[in-house]
Motif scaffolding. Structure first.
Motif, mmCIF file in Angstrom:
data_model
loop_
_atom_site.group_PDB
_atom_site.id
_atom_site.type_symbol
_atom_site.label_atom_id
_atom_site.label_comp_id
_atom_site.label_asym_id
_atom_site.label_seq_id
_atom_site.Cartn_x
_atom_site.Cartn_y
_atom_site.Cartn_z
ATOM 1 N N VAL A 92 6.348 -2.972 14.545
ATOM 2 C CA VAL A 92 6.673 -2.512 13.187
ATOM 3 C C VAL A 92 6.295 -1.048 13.028
ATOM 4 O O VAL A 92 7.062 -0.229 12.485
ATOM 5 N N LEU A 93 5.105 -0.696 13.498
ATOM 6 C CA LEU A 93 4.642 0.687 13.378
ATOM 7 C C LEU A 93 5.556 1.646 14.136
ATOM 8 O O LEU A 93 5.755 2.791 13.714
ATOM 9 N N GLN A 94 6.107 1.186 15.239
ATOM 10 C CA GLN A 94 6.944 2.047 16.076
ATOM 11 C C GLN A 94 8.355 2.205 15.527
ATOM 12 O O GLN A 94 9.065 3.137 15.923
ATOM 13 N N HIS A 95 8.777 1.308 14.632
ATOM 14 C CA HIS A 95 10.157 1.348 14.152
ATOM 15 C C HIS A 95 10.268 1.685 12.665
ATOM 16 O O HIS A 95 11.309 1.454 12.058
ATOM 17 N N LEU A 96 9.199 2.227 12.090
ATOM 18 C CA LEU A 96 9.309 2.746 10.733
ATOM 19 C C LEU A 96 10.284 3.909 10.728
ATOM 20 O O LEU A 96 10.323 4.713 11.666
ATOM 21 N N ASP A 97 11.065 4.008 9.666
ATOM 22 C CA ASP A 97 12.072 5.070 9.625
ATOM 23 C C ASP A 97 12.204 5.569 8.196
ATOM 24 O O ASP A 97 12.048 4.805 7.234
ATOM 25 N N THR A 98 12.474 6.857 8.071
ATOM 26 C CA THR A 98 12.680 7.424 6.749
ATOM 27 C C THR A 98 13.933 6.822 6.115
ATOM 28 O O THR A 98 14.856 6.397 6.813
ATOM 29 N N SER A 99 13.919 6.788 4.809
ATOM 30 C CA SER A 99 14.997 6.234 3.986
ATOM 31 C C SER A 99 15.000 4.708 3.965
ATOM 32 O O SER A 99 15.866 4.108 3.321
ATOM 33 N N MET A 100 14.055 4.056 4.667
ATOM 34 C CA MET A 100 13.922 2.605 4.551
ATOM 35 C C MET A 100 13.265 2.270 3.212
ATOM 36 O O MET A 100 12.301 2.921 2.804
ATOM 37 N N ARG A 101 13.801 1.252 2.529
ATOM 38 C CA ARG A 101 13.176 0.760 1.301
ATOM 39 C C ARG A 101 12.298 -0.431 1.644
ATOM 40 O O ARG A 101 12.696 -1.307 2.429
ATOM 41 N N VAL A 102 11.112 -0.467 1.064
ATOM 42 C CA VAL A 102 10.154 -1.518 1.387
ATOM 43 C C VAL A 102 9.498 -2.039 0.114
ATOM 44 O O VAL A 102 9.452 -1.361 -0.917
ATOM 45 N N ARG A 103 9.028 -3.263 0.203
ATOM 46 C CA ARG A 103 8.093 -3.794 -0.777
ATOM 47 C C ARG A 103 6.694 -3.592 -0.221
ATOM 48 O O ARG A 103 6.481 -3.704 1.000
ATOM 49 N N TYR A 104 5.750 -3.292 -1.086
ATOM 50 C CA TYR A 104 4.395 -3.019 -0.614
ATOM 51 C C TYR A 104 3.378 -3.799 -1.448
ATOM 52 O O TYR A 104 3.640 -4.211 -2.580
ATOM 53 N N ARG A 105 2.232 -3.975 -0.855
ATOM 54 C CA ARG A 105 1.055 -4.498 -1.568
ATOM 55 C C ARG A 105 -0.181 -3.843 -0.971
ATOM 56 O O ARG A 105 -0.309 -3.723 0.248
ATOM 57 N N ILE A 106 -1.082 -3.427 -1.836
ATOM 58 C CA ILE A 106 -2.361 -2.895 -1.394
ATOM 59 C C ILE A 106 -3.400 -3.198 -2.466
ATOM 60 O O ILE A 106 -3.112 -3.109 -3.670
ATOM 61 N N THR A 107 -4.565 -3.628 -2.047
ATOM 62 C CA THR A 107 -5.722 -3.680 -2.936
ATOM 63 C C THR A 107 -6.587 -2.485 -2.567
ATOM 64 O O THR A 107 -7.010 -2.360 -1.413
ATOM 65 N N ALA A 108 -6.822 -1.615 -3.536
ATOM 66 C CA ALA A 108 -7.457 -0.338 -3.244
ATOM 67 C C ALA A 108 -8.614 -0.065 -4.200
ATOM 68 O O ALA A 108 -8.712 -0.652 -5.277
ATOM 69 N N ASN A 109 -9.488 0.823 -3.765
ATOM 70 C CA ASN A 109 -10.574 1.317 -4.603
ATOM 71 C C ASN A 109 -10.108 2.645 -5.216
ATOM 72 O O ASN A 109 -10.310 3.715 -4.649
ATOM 73 N N ALA A 110 -9.415 2.549 -6.351
ATOM 74 C CA ALA A 110 -8.917 3.758 -7.021
ATOM 75 C C ALA A 110 -10.095 4.464 -7.679
ATOM 76 O O ALA A 110 -10.645 3.988 -8.675
ATOM 77 N N SER A 111 -10.482 5.581 -7.127
ATOM 78 C CA SER A 111 -11.669 6.286 -7.629
ATOM 79 C C SER A 111 -11.569 7.763 -7.283
ATOM 80 O O SER A 111 -10.818 8.158 -6.387
ATOM 81 N N VAL A 112 -12.327 8.562 -7.990
ATOM 82 C CA VAL A 112 -12.374 10.003 -7.738
ATOM 83 C C VAL A 112 -13.817 10.472 -7.817
ATOM 84 O O VAL A 112 -14.643 9.863 -8.505
ATOM 85 N N ARG A 113 -14.084 11.538 -7.124
ATOM 86 C CA ARG A 113 -15.398 12.169 -7.220
ATOM 87 C C ARG A 113 -15.329 13.270 -8.271
ATOM 88 O O ARG A 113 -14.487 14.157 -8.191
ATOM 89 N N THR A 114 -16.187 13.189 -9.257
ATOM 90 C CA THR A 114 -16.176 14.157 -10.346
ATOM 91 C C THR A 114 -16.958 15.397 -9.963
ATOM 92 O O THR A 114 -17.912 15.326 -9.178
#
Length: 215
Positions: A92-114
Motif C-alpha cells: 500500500v505504501l509503495q502504490h500511493l499516488d497523487t489524485s487518489m481519493r481516500v477515506r481516512y481515520r486518525i485518533t490524534a493528540n491535537a495540541s499546540v505549544r504556547t
C-alpha cells in the motif's frame, strides 16, 4: 523503503490484562511493546520499532489496531489476550499516488505549544502544551493533514478518552480526538512517511496512527 505491518486485535474482555490495559494507556503501551522488535539498548524503542496503535471501543468487541515496522511477535502478548490478524501494508505504501481519493481515520493528540512570557527563564521559554478541541482541533488537523500530503475534503471529529491509572490525573494536553472523512492525496512521499511514523504528539499512548481506505 517504507515498510509496515498492521495487526488487528479483537480484545478478550474477560482477560484481566485486557481490563487493566483498557483503563491505563501507559500500561497498554507497555503490553503492546511486547509485539515490537528493536535493537537492545536502543534509546527510542517505540520509534525504532515503528509502533503505533489506535483503540476503537465503538464496536461490540473492542478493537486494537497496532502498527509495527516488522512482523509482530504475537507470542509476546499475554495468552488469551485477543484474536489477532496481521496484514502487510508495504505494498500500500509503495502504490500511493497523487489524485487518489481516500477515506481516512486518525485518533490524534491535537495540541499546540504556547509561547512563554518574555519574562520566563530560559529553561521555560518553550511554554506549556495545551489541548485543542472543536474548531481549533479541526484547524490543527487541516494543517497536519496538509503537511502529511492530504488535502481534506470532509472532516468530522469526536472526542476520545485518554485513560490514565487511577489516582493519576491527566495532564492538560492529554486528550485524544478521532478525525474521520475523505481526502485527496497530493504528496504520496509525505503521506507514506506520515503513515509509517505517525502524526502529532502522544504516539506512545494511542495517538497518531493514520488509516486509509479507497473512497
Amino acid at each position: 523503503m517504507h515498510r509496515a505491518r498492521l495487526t488487528r486485535i479483537r480484545l478478550n474482555l474477560a482477560h484481566p490484562a485486557v481490563r487493566r490495559d483498557l483503563a491505563d494507556y501507559v500500561g497498554l503501551h507497555k503490553t503492546l511493546m511486547r509485539l515490537a522488535t528493536h535493537d537492545p539498548g536502543c534509546p527510542h524503542p517505540r520509534r525504532d520499532a515503528g509502533l503505533l496503535f489506535r483503540l476503537e471501543t465503538d464496536h461490540k468487541i473492542p478493537l486494537l489496531f497496532v502498527q509495527t515496522k516488522d512482523e509482530p511477535e504475537l507470542d509476546g502478548l499475554p495468552r488469551g489476550y485477543g484474536a489477532t490478524d496481521t496484514i502487510d501494508l508495504t505494498p500500500v505504501l509503495q502504490h500511493l499516488d497523487t489524485s487518489m481519493r481516500v477515506r481516512y481515520r486518525i485518533t490524534a493528540n491535537a495540541s499546540v505549544r504556547t509561547p512563554a512570557p518574555h519574562s520566563a527563564p530560559a529553561s521555560a521559554r518553550r511554554g506549556p502544551v495545551i489541548a485543542l478541541d472543536g474548531p481549533d482541533a479541526l484547524a490543527w488537523w487541516h494543517r497536519r493533514a496538509t503537511r502529511a500530503g492530504l488535502t481534506l475534503e470532509t472532516a468530522t471529529l469526536q472526542p476520545r478518552p485518554y485513560r490514565r491509572p487511577r489516582g493519576a490525573g491527566p495532564g492538560p494536553h492529554h486528550r485524544l480526538t478521532q478525525f474521520d472523512g475523505t481526502a485527496l492525496i497530493t504528496d504520496a512521499h509525505a503521506l507514506a512517511g506520515a503513515l509509517v511514523h505517525g502524526i502529532g504528539r502522544g504516539l506512545s499512548y494511542g495517538a497518531g496512527l493514520l488509516s486509509l481506505a479507497p473512497a
